[in-house]
Structures are given as C-alpha cells and as structure tokens.
Design a protein around this motif. Structure first.
Motif, PDB file in Angstrom:
ATOM      1  N   GLU A 148       0.862  -0.819  -0.030  1.00 20.15           N
ATOM      2  CA  GLU A 148       0.160   0.101   0.378  1.00 20.15           C
ATOM      3  C   GLU A 148       0.783   0.981  -0.165  1.00 20.15           C
ATOM      4  O   GLU A 148       1.997   1.399   0.839  1.00 20.15           O
ATOM      5  CB  GLU A 148      -0.564  -0.221   1.054  1.00 20.15           C
ATOM      6  CG  GLU A 148      -2.141  -0.887   1.057  1.00 20.15           C
ATOM      7  CD  GLU A 148      -2.624  -1.045   2.653  1.00 20.15           C
ATOM      8  OE1 GLU A 148      -4.167  -1.477   1.928  1.00 20.15           O
ATOM      9  OE2 GLU A 148      -2.174  -1.189   3.249  1.00 20.15           O
ATOM     10  N   ASP A 149       0.386   2.474  -1.349  1.00 20.00           N
ATOM     11  CA  ASP A 149       1.389   3.531  -0.852  1.00 20.00           C
ATOM     12  C   ASP A 149       0.525   4.462  -1.536  1.00 20.00           C
ATOM     13  O   ASP A 149      -0.424   4.344  -2.654  1.00 20.00           O
ATOM     14  CB  ASP A 149       2.284   3.219  -1.533  1.00 20.00           C
ATOM     15  CG  ASP A 149       2.727   4.008  -2.092  1.00 20.00           C
ATOM     16  OD1 ASP A 149       4.680   4.290  -1.389  1.00 20.00           O
ATOM     17  OD2 ASP A 149       2.906   6.256  -2.643  1.00 20.00           O
ATOM     18  N   ARG A 150       0.392   5.696  -0.509  1.00 17.94           N
ATOM     19  CA  ARG A 150      -0.836   6.399  -1.094  1.00 17.94           C
ATOM     20  C   ARG A 150      -1.000   7.466  -2.442  1.00 17.94           C
ATOM     21  O   ARG A 150      -1.539   7.123  -3.519  1.00 17.94           O
ATOM     22  CB  ARG A 150      -1.046   7.185   0.020  1.00 17.94           C
ATOM     23  CG  ARG A 150      -2.421   7.361   0.537  1.00 17.94           C
ATOM     24  CD  ARG A 150      -3.001   8.140   1.209  1.00 17.94           C
ATOM     25  NE  ARG A 150      -3.409   9.993   1.262  1.00 17.94           N
ATOM     26  CZ  ARG A 150      -2.887  11.051   1.524  1.00 17.94           C
ATOM     27  NH1 ARG A 150      -2.744  10.832   2.960  1.00 17.94           N
ATOM     28  NH2 ARG A 150      -2.363  12.394   1.241  1.00 17.94           N
ATOM     29  N   ARG A 151      -0.102   7.421  -2.574  1.00 20.75           N
ATOM     30  CA  ARG A 151       0.401   8.285  -3.704  1.00 20.75           C
ATOM     31  C   ARG A 151       0.493   7.662  -5.373  1.00 20.75           C
ATOM     32  O   ARG A 151      -0.092   7.995  -6.340  1.00 20.75           O
ATOM     33  CB  ARG A 151       2.414   9.007  -3.293  1.00 20.75           C
ATOM     34  CG  ARG A 151       2.586   9.929  -4.810  1.00 20.75           C
ATOM     35  CD  ARG A 151       4.456  10.190  -4.576  1.00 20.75           C
ATOM     36  NE  ARG A 151       4.304  11.051  -5.675  1.00 20.75           N
ATOM     37  CZ  ARG A 151       5.202  11.284  -6.376  1.00 20.75           C
ATOM     38  NH1 ARG A 151       6.628  11.220  -5.602  1.00 20.75           N
ATOM     39  NH2 ARG A 151       5.498  12.535  -6.405  1.00 20.75           N
ATOM     40  N   ILE A 152       1.028   6.608  -4.790  1.00 18.39           N
ATOM     41  CA  ILE A 152       1.171   5.310  -6.017  1.00 18.39           C
ATOM     42  C   ILE A 152      -0.219   4.741  -6.482  1.00 18.39           C
ATOM     43  O   ILE A 152      -1.438   4.820  -7.451  1.00 18.39           O
ATOM     44  CB  ILE A 152       1.726   3.758  -5.805  1.00 18.39           C
ATOM     45  CG1 ILE A 152       3.495   4.355  -5.939  1.00 18.39           C
ATOM     46  CG2 ILE A 152       1.696   3.304  -7.304  1.00 18.39           C
ATOM     47  CD1 ILE A 152       4.036   3.423  -5.340  1.00 18.39           C
ATOM     48  N   GLN A 153      -0.788   4.558  -5.296  1.00 11.58           N
ATOM     49  CA  GLN A 153      -2.450   4.019  -5.163  1.00 11.58           C
ATOM     50  C   GLN A 153      -3.822   5.972  -5.986  1.00 11.58           C
ATOM     51  O   GLN A 153      -3.923   5.135  -6.879  1.00 11.58           O
ATOM     52  CB  GLN A 153      -2.822   3.452  -4.057  1.00 11.58           C
ATOM     53  CG  GLN A 153      -2.352   2.155  -4.341  1.00 11.58           C
ATOM     54  CD  GLN A 153      -2.688   1.866  -2.402  1.00 11.58           C
ATOM     55  OE1 GLN A 153      -2.121   2.037  -1.936  1.00 11.58           O
ATOM     56  NE2 GLN A 153      -4.394   0.965  -2.424  1.00 11.58           N
TER      57      GLN A 153
END
Ligand SMILES: Cc1cc2nc3c(=O)[nH]c(=O)nc-3n(C[C@H](O)[C@H](O)[C@H](O)COP(=O)(O)OP(=O)(O)OC[C@H]3O[C@@H](n4cnc5c(N)ncnc54)[C@H](O)[C@@H]3O)c2cc1C
Length: 373
Positions: A50-55
């Motif tokens: 999980e990674d906010r920027r990538i998602q």
C-alpha cells in the motif's frame, strides 16, 4: 519544439514518470518502440504494497488496485505472496481458498492451464472439476488457433458477460469456488466484478499465456491518462542516437523522424531490460545501446548465468549505473540531465525494490528530481 522532458520507453516506468510530470505542468514526450512488459503482466505489482501516492496515480488513471496481505493464485496453480494488485486479481489470507472448485475454460482455448490449476488446487485440499464453455460467439476464433488468444476472446466475451454468467451458473453444482481465465474487462475494468456478483460462488480469475488482458488494459489506461494530461506519445518509433555535449544531453534522434532531433531540458531512459532491448548482451559484453552508458555487469561471461536454470540468474541483476540522483553514468561521470528509471536499472538500486515496484518507485523518483529543476 523543445520539451521539459523526453522519456525514452513507454512501459510502466515511462508512463508513470510521464503522468507525474504532466500533472506537475511539465511538457513531455514519450518515444516508445513497441510492446512492453505490461503485455506479459500477471496483474500483481511485485514489491509494492500500500502506498497512497501510487494508488492515487493509478486510481486517477482508472487502474483499480487493491492490497491484502496473503497470497494469490498463479496460472500454474501454485500460490505466491501477494503485492499491490489489479482488482481482477484475488488476494487470499492463505492458500486454503475453498472446498470445491469448478474450473471453467473456453472450448479450443489452449492458453489457460486448467489441468495445472486443478492439480495445484487439489494439493491445497480442494476437489476440482474442469468444464468447457462452448459459445457460438467464439466459433469464428476457434477455427484458427492463432486467433483464439486472450485479447481476441476478451473482445468477444466482454459484451456478452451476462451470457457467460448464465452458462457458468448452469455448470455450477455445489462448488464454492469458480476459476475463470483472465480474459475479461479489456475495455471496461468493471466486467470482472460484474461476473463475480452474478455467480453464487467465489470467482477467481487466473492468468493465461500472453498477451495479458489486465496488463494490456493497464497500459491503455495509463497511456490515455498521459495523453489526457497533454503528453505526446510517439508510438512505434525508436530512439537511435543522442546528441551529447560536455556531459549534457541536448537532443535525441529517432528512426522515423529521420534527421530531425527531439530536444529537451531533461531526458529519462526507461527502455526496460533485455526483453525490451534496453540492455543488450552479446558474447563479449552487456551494453546499453542508445547512449553507451556504463553498465554494472560481470566481465567474466561464465558468471552471467547460473547453470541451475530455475535459480536466481546473475544477468538479471545487471543494469545501467547511476549516481545517487539516478543520473546515468558514462565513463564514470554523470550525464547532467539524463535520468534512469525502470528495469534498465537492474539491481543497482535495491532500495527501490524489484520488478514493477522498481519501475514505479524509480519513475516517481526521477520525476521528482526533474520537477525540482
Ligand atoms: C515478460 C515479463 C513479465 C513481467 N511480469 C511482471 C509482473 O507480472 N509483475 C511485476 O511486478 N513485474 C513484472 N515484470 C517486471 C517488469 O520489468 C516490470 O514490472 C515493469 O513493467 C518494467 O517496466 P519498464 O518501463 O522498466 O520496462 P518495459 O516494460 O520493458 O518498457 C520499456 C519500453 O521501452 C521501449 N524501448 C526500448 N528501447 C527503446 C528505444 N531505443 N527507443 C524507444 N523505445 C524503446 C520498449 O519497446 C518498451 O516499450 C515482468 C517483466 C517481463 C520481462
């Protein structure tokens, strides 16, 4: 025209870098020869969780991803640790995914390994039944094995997904799990989910031989997003040489644009690994063909590979050398405005991860550097 950045290679890393730069208001062009690793994509972005920027980047492009710690089913019926995945890919807490499985293939489709899947699932204690759907809509494709391929099937079955659901329901007895080939949702990523909702059992989509339908869809969505943000995507062209003066890249020449050079303030090399010819191996050396950059590899050819075929292969770790800012090295010196992203880096930056994780993280890192300029 002079761009803020020219990106050489339009696979996952080139597109992620391009989208990020366009979103930040930079003018960019991607020049890409042809197919990339996404056409062979399992649907799982290895070494990413999980990674906010990538998602956020994926969601804005319409690429629906999710992550649950656990495992996913591979096309060979084994289970692999999960990573950030497309929504089509089911992630399970453990390999015990059910009690009984119905594995459904299309008659005449040989790129989906139903018997391996059955064998693998049986090892996990599931009782398996394999059945075939004989859809008249696929008759034309069935006449030629070269036509009976994932993407062609997807074009036929996507519009009739409700019929597929009805047919599978007719085959279903007391199974709690249905395994289908990943040939749904080429144009509309919501189709796999609609199929899941229509079948009263857990539906699992398992990979097929390439081209990967989820991978081709991901490529199309990222490319569309890039172009909507104003990016210029030159498909089917190849950067053949560069004009470099005193450590600065001024422009690149392509096969199609003849003697016309494409200029930019910064360049990103995201040409992939051997598979995409970002790295080339001959009997004497491993080299980077566009700029002749320094490559981290072993001089002794006998050390390139491990004779145990299934073991980790040293040549897969070779990659273009860079400095701490991911600027390419040539003759030991960084080229001031040439950044490197994706699998052409090999294993030279283990902190950025591997596979798709490396592609995405290094692309974001070089885009950030260029935005700071
Ligand atoms: C067959 C295969 C399957 C894979 N499956 C997975 C997977 O399921 N999950 C995962 O996490 N990772 C997978 N990987 C790892 C993969 O390398 C990364 O996931 C990632 O997609 C690589 O992206 P990239 O942009 O670095 O390179 P690529 O996807 O290889 O893209 C490079 C692009 O550059 C273009 N190019 C090359 N030279 C030039 C030139 N001179 N001029 C213009 N264009 C050029 C190529 O045509 C290509 O389109 C797979 C790799 C391979 C080879």
């Amino acid at each position: 025209m002079k761009y803020d950045a020219v990106i050489i290679g339009g696979g996952l890393s080139g597109l992620v870098a391009g989208i990020t730069l366009q979103k930040a208001g930079k003018s960019t062009a991607i020049i890409s020869t042809g197919q990339n690793a996404l056409y062979f994509f399992s649907g799982t972005f290895e070494s990413l969780q999980e990674d906010r920027r990538i998602q956020e980047l994926f969601t804005e492009a319409g690429v629906r991803v999710h992550y649950t710690p656990g495992v996913r089913l591979t096309p060979m019926g084994s289970f692999r640790e999960s990573a950030l995945s497309l929504e089509d890919i089911d992630l399970f807490p453990s390999a015990k995914i059910g009690r009984k499985a119905l594995i459904v293939n299309f008659l005449g489709y040989h790129d989906f390994f139903s018997s391996f899947l059955a064998e693998g699932l049986e090892k996990q204690g599931l009782q398996c039944r394999v059945r075939f759907l004989n859809l008249p809509e696929l008759e034309r494709l069935e006449q030629s094995p070269s036509e009976m391929r994932s993407v062609q099937i997807a074009r036929v079955v996507d519009p009739i997904w409700e019929k597929v659901v009805q047919e599978v329901r007719l085959l279903l007895k007391d199974e709690d799990t249905v395994v289908l080939p990943q040939v749904f949702g080429l144009q509309d990523g919501a189709v796999p989910d609609r199929i899941r909702q229509g079948i009263p059992a857990r539906v699992v989509f398992a990979g097929t031989l390439p081209p990967s339908v989820p991978g081709v869809r991901t490529q199309m969505l990222l490319k569309k997003r890039y172009q909507l943000l104003g990016g210029v995507y030159l498909m089917g062209d190849e950067v053949v040489r560069a004009h470099v003066h005193e450590g600065v890249v001024h422009s690149v020449a392509t096969r199609n644009l003849d003697n016309h050079y494409v200029e930019a303030s910064a360049f990103i090399l995201s040409t992939g690994s051997y598979f995409s010819k970002g790295l080339v191996a001959n009997p004497f050396q491993v080299y980077e063909p566009v700029f002749g950059l320094d490559v981290d590899y072993r001089e002794n050819r006998n050390e390139w590979y491990n004779p145990a075929f299934a073991e980790d292969q040293p040549y897969m770790h070779f990659g273009v050398k860079t400095d701490g800012q991911l600027r390419a090295l040539k003759d030991g010196q960084p080229l001031e405005n040439l950044y490197v992203a994706g699998s052409v880096l090999g294993d030279t930056h283990p902190e950025l991860g591997t596979a798709a994780g490396l592609a995405v993280r290094s692309a974001l890192a070089v885009a950030d550097r260029i935005m700071e300029l």
